[in-house]
Structure formats: structure tokens, C-alpha cells
Design a protein around this motif. Structure first.
Motif, PDB file in Angstrom:
ATOM      1  N   ASP A  95      42.153  34.958  39.160  1.00  0.00           N
ATOM      2  CA  ASP A  95      43.333  34.979  40.813  1.00  0.00           C
ATOM      3  C   ASP A  95      43.884  36.601  40.901  1.00  0.00           C
ATOM      4  OD1 ASP A  95      45.424  35.769  38.607  1.00  0.00           O
ATOM      5  OD2 ASP A  95      46.523  33.223  39.080  1.00  0.00           O
ATOM      6  N   HIS A  96      44.376  36.718  41.658  1.00  0.00           N
ATOM      7  CA  HIS A  96      45.369  37.940  42.185  1.00  0.00           C
ATOM      8  C   HIS A  96      45.800  39.085  41.130  1.00  0.00           C
ATOM      9  CE1 HIS A  96      48.397  35.533  43.378  1.00  0.00           C
ATOM     10  NE2 HIS A  96      48.738  36.537  43.171  1.00  0.00           N
ATOM     11  N   GLY A 128      35.631  49.733  50.997  1.00  0.00           N
ATOM     12  CA  GLY A 128      36.558  49.145  51.383  1.00  0.00           C
ATOM     13  C   GLY A 128      36.318  47.190  51.535  1.00  0.00           C
ATOM     14  N   VAL A 129      34.818  46.875  50.619  1.00  0.00           N
ATOM     15  CA  VAL A 129      35.426  45.371  49.842  1.00  0.00           C
ATOM     16  C   VAL A 129      36.160  45.419  48.823  1.00  0.00           C
ATOM     17  CG1 VAL A 129      33.796  43.959  49.483  1.00  0.00           C
ATOM     18  CG2 VAL A 129      32.814  45.474  51.151  1.00  0.00           C
ATOM     19  N   LEU A 130      36.261  46.270  48.074  1.00  0.00           N
ATOM     20  CA  LEU A 130      36.926  46.103  46.343  1.00  0.00           C
ATOM     21  C   LEU A 130      38.298  47.606  46.650  1.00  0.00           C
ATOM     22  CD1 LEU A 130      34.431  45.647  43.994  1.00  0.00           C
ATOM     23  CD2 LEU A 130      35.596  44.230  45.532  1.00  0.00           C
ATOM     24  N   GLU A 131      39.504  47.114  46.416  1.00  0.00           N
ATOM     25  CA  GLU A 131      41.038  47.186  46.381  1.00  0.00           C
ATOM     26  C   GLU A 131      41.649  47.844  45.458  1.00  0.00           C
ATOM     27  OE1 GLU A 131      42.719  45.624  49.946  1.00  0.00           O
ATOM     28  OE2 GLU A 131      41.481  47.208  51.209  1.00  0.00           O
ATOM     29  N   PRO A 132      40.369  48.497  44.440  1.00  0.00           N
ATOM     30  CA  PRO A 132      41.142  48.864  43.018  1.00  0.00           C
ATOM     31  C   PRO A 132      43.051  49.292  43.242  1.00  0.00           C
ATOM     32  CG  PRO A 132      39.868  50.359  43.477  1.00  0.00           C
ATOM     33  CD  PRO A 132      39.373  49.352  44.599  1.00  0.00           C
ATOM     34  N   TRP A 169      41.358  53.048  37.547  1.00  0.00           N
ATOM     35  CA  TRP A 169      41.414  51.973  38.710  1.00  0.00           C
ATOM     36  C   TRP A 169      41.605  50.353  37.657  1.00  0.00           C
ATOM     37  CZ3 TRP A 169      36.268  52.795  41.593  1.00  0.00           C
ATOM     38  CH2 TRP A 169      36.154  54.113  42.227  1.00  0.00           C
ATOM     39  N   GLN A 170      41.765  49.683  38.503  1.00  0.00           N
ATOM     40  CA  GLN A 170      42.581  47.973  37.511  1.00  0.00           C
ATOM     41  C   GLN A 170      41.558  47.292  39.038  1.00  0.00           C
ATOM     42  OE1 GLN A 170      44.068  47.029  35.121  1.00  0.00           O
ATOM     43  NE2 GLN A 170      42.901  48.684  34.009  1.00  0.00           N
ATOM     44  N   PHE A 171      41.140  46.539  39.278  1.00  0.00           N
ATOM     45  CA  PHE A 171      40.538  45.348  40.114  1.00  0.00           C
ATOM     46  C   PHE A 171      41.020  44.430  39.592  1.00  0.00           C
ATOM     47  CE2 PHE A 171      37.163  49.046  39.331  1.00  0.00           C
ATOM     48  CZ  PHE A 171      37.012  49.117  41.123  1.00  0.00           C
ATOM     49  N   SER A 172      41.263  43.330  40.331  1.00  0.00           N
ATOM     50  CA  SER A 172      42.109  42.205  40.796  1.00  0.00           C
ATOM     51  C   SER A 172      41.025  40.913  40.454  1.00  0.00           C
ATOM     52  CB  SER A 172      42.981  42.130  41.149  1.00  0.00           C
ATOM     53  OG  SER A 172      42.020  41.427  42.843  1.00  0.00           O
ATOM     54  N   GLY A 173      41.626  39.818  40.168  1.00  0.00           N
ATOM     55  CA  GLY A 173      40.733  38.290  39.870  1.00  0.00           C
ATOM     56  C   GLY A 173      39.956  38.109  41.108  1.00  0.00           C
ATOM     57  N   THR A 174      40.796  38.939  42.615  1.00  0.00           N
ATOM     58  CA  THR A 174      40.247  38.602  43.944  1.00  0.00           C
ATOM     59  C   THR A 174      39.312  39.387  44.365  1.00  0.00           C
ATOM     60  OG1 THR A 174      42.701  37.827  44.742  1.00  0.00           O
ATOM     61  CG2 THR A 174      41.278  38.111  46.088  1.00  0.00           C
ATOM     62  N   ASP A 175      39.173  40.992  43.457  1.00  0.00           N
ATOM     63  CA  ASP A 175      38.134  41.231  43.068  1.00  0.00           C
ATOM     64  C   ASP A 175      36.898  41.263  42.830  1.00  0.00           C
ATOM     65  OD1 ASP A 175      39.467  43.912  44.905  1.00  0.00           O
ATOM     66  OD2 ASP A 175      40.139  44.401  43.351  1.00  0.00           O
ATOM     67  N   LEU A 176      37.427  40.653  42.326  1.00  0.00           N
ATOM     68  CA  LEU A 176      35.595  39.495  40.647  1.00  0.00           C
ATOM     69  C   LEU A 176      35.277  38.947  41.737  1.00  0.00           C
ATOM     70  CD1 LEU A 176      34.016  39.767  38.459  1.00  0.00           C
ATOM     71  CD2 LEU A 176      35.617  38.309  38.014  1.00  0.00           C
ATOM     72  N   GLY A 229      54.365  29.813  40.589  1.00  0.00           N
ATOM     73  CA  GLY A 229      53.637  31.250  40.103  1.00  0.00           C
ATOM     74  C   GLY A 229      54.347  31.895  39.604  1.00  0.00           C
ATOM     75  N   SER A 230      54.368  32.966  39.588  1.00  0.00           N
ATOM     76  CA  SER A 230      55.147  34.381  39.321  1.00  0.00           C
ATOM     77  C   SER A 230      55.992  34.981  40.655  1.00  0.00           C
ATOM     78  CB  SER A 230      54.139  35.454  38.877  1.00  0.00           C
ATOM     79  OG  SER A 230      53.055  35.776  39.950  1.00  0.00           O
ATOM     80  N   THR A 231      54.995  33.660  41.797  1.00  0.00           N
ATOM     81  CA  THR A 231      56.701  33.628  43.147  1.00  0.00           C
ATOM     82  C   THR A 231      55.696  32.254  43.494  1.00  0.00           C
ATOM     83  OG1 THR A 231      55.356  35.923  43.430  1.00  0.00           O
ATOM     84  CG2 THR A 231      56.788  34.855  45.162  1.00  0.00           C
ATOM     85  N   PRO A 232      57.296  31.577  42.917  1.00  0.00           N
ATOM     86  CA  PRO A 232      56.662  30.047  43.426  1.00  0.00           C
ATOM     87  C   PRO A 232      56.671  29.622  45.168  1.00  0.00           C
ATOM     88  CG  PRO A 232      58.205  29.996  41.957  1.00  0.00           C
ATOM     89  CD  PRO A 232      58.374  31.082  42.645  1.00  0.00           C
ATOM     90  N   GLY A 233      55.104  28.741  45.371  1.00  0.00           N
ATOM     91  CA  GLY A 233      55.588  28.721  46.498  1.00  0.00           C
ATOM     92  C   GLY A 233      56.824  27.934  47.118  1.00  0.00           C
ATOM     93  N   ASP A 234      56.745  27.890  48.477  1.00  0.00           N
ATOM     94  CA  ASP A 234      57.639  26.677  49.123  1.00  0.00           C
ATOM     95  C   ASP A 234      57.678  25.527  49.557  1.00  0.00           C
ATOM     96  OD1 ASP A 234      59.505  29.156  48.540  1.00  0.00           O
ATOM     97  OD2 ASP A 234      58.996  29.335  50.963  1.00  0.00           O
TER      98      ASP A 234
END
Lengths: 106, 317
Positions: free
Chosen positions: A13-14, A41-45, A53-60, B272-277
Motif C-alpha cells: 500500500d501507500h 511521471g508514472v512512478l513518484e518516489p 529514492w523510496q517507492f511506495s506500494g502504490t508505485d509497485l 489505518g494510520s489515518t482511519p477513515g470516517d
């Protein structure tokens, strides 16, 4: 496998953070391809220069979809990036439509 | 194993040229690509098309396949002939690792252990790492909210010792963290395809989707619920019990609340770390006027309230 064994997965995840080497290895691509996708601009580390650079799970997740689209639909990076953006937009709209329809029908 | 008619799958004639085949493939790939398509069986159809194209695009494989001729039709029981692959020059090679998702029929003719698969020079062989797999799983909102161990059933392709592929049901017990949401993935390291030659096995990515819920709708981490209220609760204000994923809570409906008004219960959505509403959409429900007492009350309101619900529609009449 013994059914009593419980597998602990890693949530993609993010909040996940991966370096360039890790994210490339997970998608079985070269580092140079990652750099190209950042340029598009597809991946935004997070982080300044490449070594930080650190990529998020969203990037993966985006990376794995881009690789599939390019390989299986025979499109180039730019084309796959547009498809991905549109698919994500479509998903958001579908979710929103589902919610609105549910409210209308209650 | 069943014979597969690759021409039929691709929707081309047996004498189609390379261009026709490429065109048919591109069209079908766009239609059934699992990332793009919303057809229910897109994934299976896409694999079938990829498999057919893998054979028909390659002149040598296609020629060998054509040699089986018209002796077979789709779905007919099939064994590769003993002289299969003889007299062919294997200058091209299939990229090995990818064939694990293809059918037994394909594997027996063109897979890693077939004459075609054994061809090719060093470095052309199957990649040492096993293939990654993806699977969509449906979880209930309650399970996603609480987290915990889920038992999931998957259909997994597996390589048999003689190089063919079998689809086997597989049961996994997986820990879901509390607050997983739709579209998120869980990566299970090493649970993909085993490696061909001593490399690392692939990974399995589980993509989360929610089973439809009778009360709650979820968008991201926010949860929406439609809450029926009586007209006097909306008009006078009231404290009501509201179900949330974490259990019922008390909520204040403000006096003068309107139908479709949205109230927010902060932090009562998915954790979550920022819980939803949780958003509560009010729906004012009228008591039926089917008893003398109810009718009398409606009559009294009609007489005493001087209420025109259509006041905003203009004075054209």
C-alpha cells in the motif's frame, strides 16, 4: 502445505517503502526502466537523488501493471502510462457510481 | 488432454498470413487483457489467446502444429504423436518461464520438456526465477475491519515432473492486517511458481476486493451508511443508535435535519494510520397513514402547518 501454517504477507500500500533495486527486483525489470518511468511521471518516489529514492506500494502496483500492459498489449511506455491513468480514473468513477447508486436505491 | 484449435481461438482461417494473425491477436489482447477487460472470464480467455498466438506467430511452431493437420477438432482427446517434433529445426526458442500458465496441450507440444523447449542455446533457457502470480480474493467488510487469519482457496497452475502443467486447488491460510481496503495487495513471498533450475520461487500477489455488504458501502477508507429517521427525529433532533463496523454508536441528529443530509462520524471508517470516517446519510421515512389515529394527525398537520413542499418550484400556477 500444512493447513495450520499461517502465511504472513506484506501489504502493498501507500505506506510501504522500497528502494530502486527492491522495486525493480519485485517487478523483474532493470533499474534503468524504473528511471525511465520516473521521468515519465508514472512512478513518484520520495527522496531527492536516485540513491535516496523510496517507492511506495502504490508505485509497485502501478509498475507491475505497466509491465503487463507493455508486454501483453504491445504498447510503449507513453501509451501504457496513459492507459494506466485512464484505468485508475475509471476505477475511481466506478466506485463512486456504485456508492451513488446504492444511496439512490435505499 | 483436450486438443486445442488455435485458429478457432484466434478467429482466423487456417491459411491466415502472419499479418492477419498479429492483427487478430492485438484485437483480442485488448478485449481480454485482465487489466483492461471487465469480462468475467477475461483472465482465462487472455491466457488462451496468448497461448494460441505463441504458436501461430512462430513459423516453426505453426508448421509443426499444422502437421497435426485437421485430424483433430477442439476438445477432442489428444496425445502427442510419438514422432512429434522430428524433422524440425529448432532455431527459435520460447521464453520458458512464461509457459507455466498455459495448457497441458501447449506444454506437451511446446513446453520446456518438449523438443521445442529443449532447443535454444545457453542463456536462452527458462529464467531461473519462478513466475509471479496474482489472484483476486473477496473478503467481507467485517473481516477486513478486524483483520485476522483468512482461509482462501486458489486454483494454481503447477508444473508436473514430466513438464506439463496442471491446475490444482490450493488452500492457504493468510493473515490479513486490520483495515485492508479494496485495491490493496498482499504479497506472499515465495508462493508463486517454483523455479525451474534452482532459482527463487515467484511471489503470489493477492488483490483485495470486498464482498457486497447489505448496510455499508466503502470508498477508500470511508464508509457510508443510509440511516432511516422519523420526521419528528429530523425536525426536533434526536439521539439515535447507528451501526458502524466497530459496533453501534450513539449519534446526535441535529434539529431541522434534512433528507439526504450527510453526517460524519470521525474515525469510524476502516482503521489505518489515518482511519477513515463513517458518513451517515439521513433518509426521512414517513409513518404510514393507515390507522384512524395516524390519519387524524396528518389531517391536523395539513390544517395547522401551512406547509408547501413545492414552494421553491416557482409560482407559475
Amino acid at each position: 502445505m500444512n493447513l495450520r501454517d499461517v502465511i504472513h504477507g506484506e501489504v502493498i500500500d501507500h505506506e510501504l517503502r522500497l528502494g530502486i533495486g527492491e522495486v525493480a527486483a519485485r517487478a523483474h525489470v532493470q533499474d534503468t526502466f524504473i528511471i525511465e518511468l520516473v521521468d515519465y511521471g508514472v512512478l513518484e518516489p520520495f527522496g531527492g537523488n536516485r540513491t535516496e529514492w523510496q517507492f511506495s506500494g502504490t508505485d509497485l502496483h502501478r509498475l507491475r501493471r505497466i509491465v503487463r500492459l507493455m508486454r501483453e498489449l504491445d504498447v510503449n511506455v507513453g501509451g501504457a502510462a496513459v492507459i494506466l491513468d485512464l484505468l485508475e480514473e475509471r476505477q475511481r468513477m466506478r466506485n463512486h457510481l456504485d456508492l451513488l447508486e446504492a444511496l439512490l436505491n435505499k | 488432454m483436450d486438443f486445442k484449435d488455435y485458429y478457432q481461438i484466434m478467429g482466423v482461417a487456417r491459411d491466415a498470413n502472419a499479418e492477419d494473425i498479429k492483427r487478430a491477436y492485438r484485437k483480442l489482447a485488448r478485449k481480454f487483457h485482465p487489466d483492461v477487460s471487465k469480462e468475467a472470464n477475461a483472465e482465462d480467455k487472455f491466457k488462451e489467446v496468448q497461448e494460441a498466438y505463441e504458436v501461430l506467430k512462430d513459423p516453426q511452431k505453426r508448421a509443426a502444429y499444422d502437421q497435426l493437420g485437421t485430424r483433430y477438432h477442439a476438445g477432442q482427446d489428444f496425445r502427442p504423436p510419438p514422432d512429434w517434433g522430428r524433422d524440425f529445426e529448432f532455431s527459435t526458442h520460447f521464453s520458458g518461464a512464461e509457459d507455466t500458465g498455459f495448457s497441458d496441450f501447449f506444454s506437451s507440444l511446446f513446453g520446456a520438456r518438449s523438443p521445442f523447449g529443449r532447443a535454444g542455446g545457453p542463456g536462452m533457457g527458462p529464467s531461473p526465477q519462478g513466475q509471479d502470480h496474482s489472484a483476486r480474493i473477496q473478503v467481507s467488510l467485517e473481516d477486513a475491519y478486524r483483520g485476522g487469519v483468512q482461509t482462501i482457496e486458489l486454483q494454481s497452475p503447477e508444473m508436473t515432473p514430466n513438464g506439463t502443467v496442471m491446475v490444482k486447488p490450493r488452500t492457504l491460510r493468510v493473515t490479513l492486517p486490520a483495515g485492508v481496503v479494496e485495491g490493496q495487495q498482499i504479497r506472499l513471498a515465495g508462493q508463486g511458481s517454483p523455479a525451474m533450475t534452482g532459482g527463487k520461487p515467484g511471489d503470489l500477489y493477492l488483490e483485495i476486493s470486498f464482498r457486497p455488504h447489505p448496510l455499508f458501502k466503502v470508498e477508500g477508507r470511508d464508509v457510508t451508511l443510509t440511516l432511516p429517521v422519523a420526521p419528528w427525529e429530523a425536525a426536533l433532533g434526536a439521539t439515535v443508535n447507528v451501526p458502524t463496523l466497530g459496533g453501534p454508536v450513539e449519534m446526535r441528529v441535529p434539529a431541522g435535519a434534512k433528507s439526504s443530509q450527510r453526517l460524519r462520524l470521525k474515525g469510524r471508517g476502516m482503521p489505518g494510520s489515518t482511519p477513515g470516517d463513517q458518513y451517515v446519510v439521513l433518509k426521512i421515512v414517513l409513518p404510514p397513514g393507515d390507522s384512524p389515529q395516524a390519519r387524524a394527525l396528518y389531517e391536523q398537520m395539513k390544517r395547522d402547518l401551512n406547509f408547501d413542499p413545492r414552494a421553491d418550484l416557482g409560482k407559475s400556477e
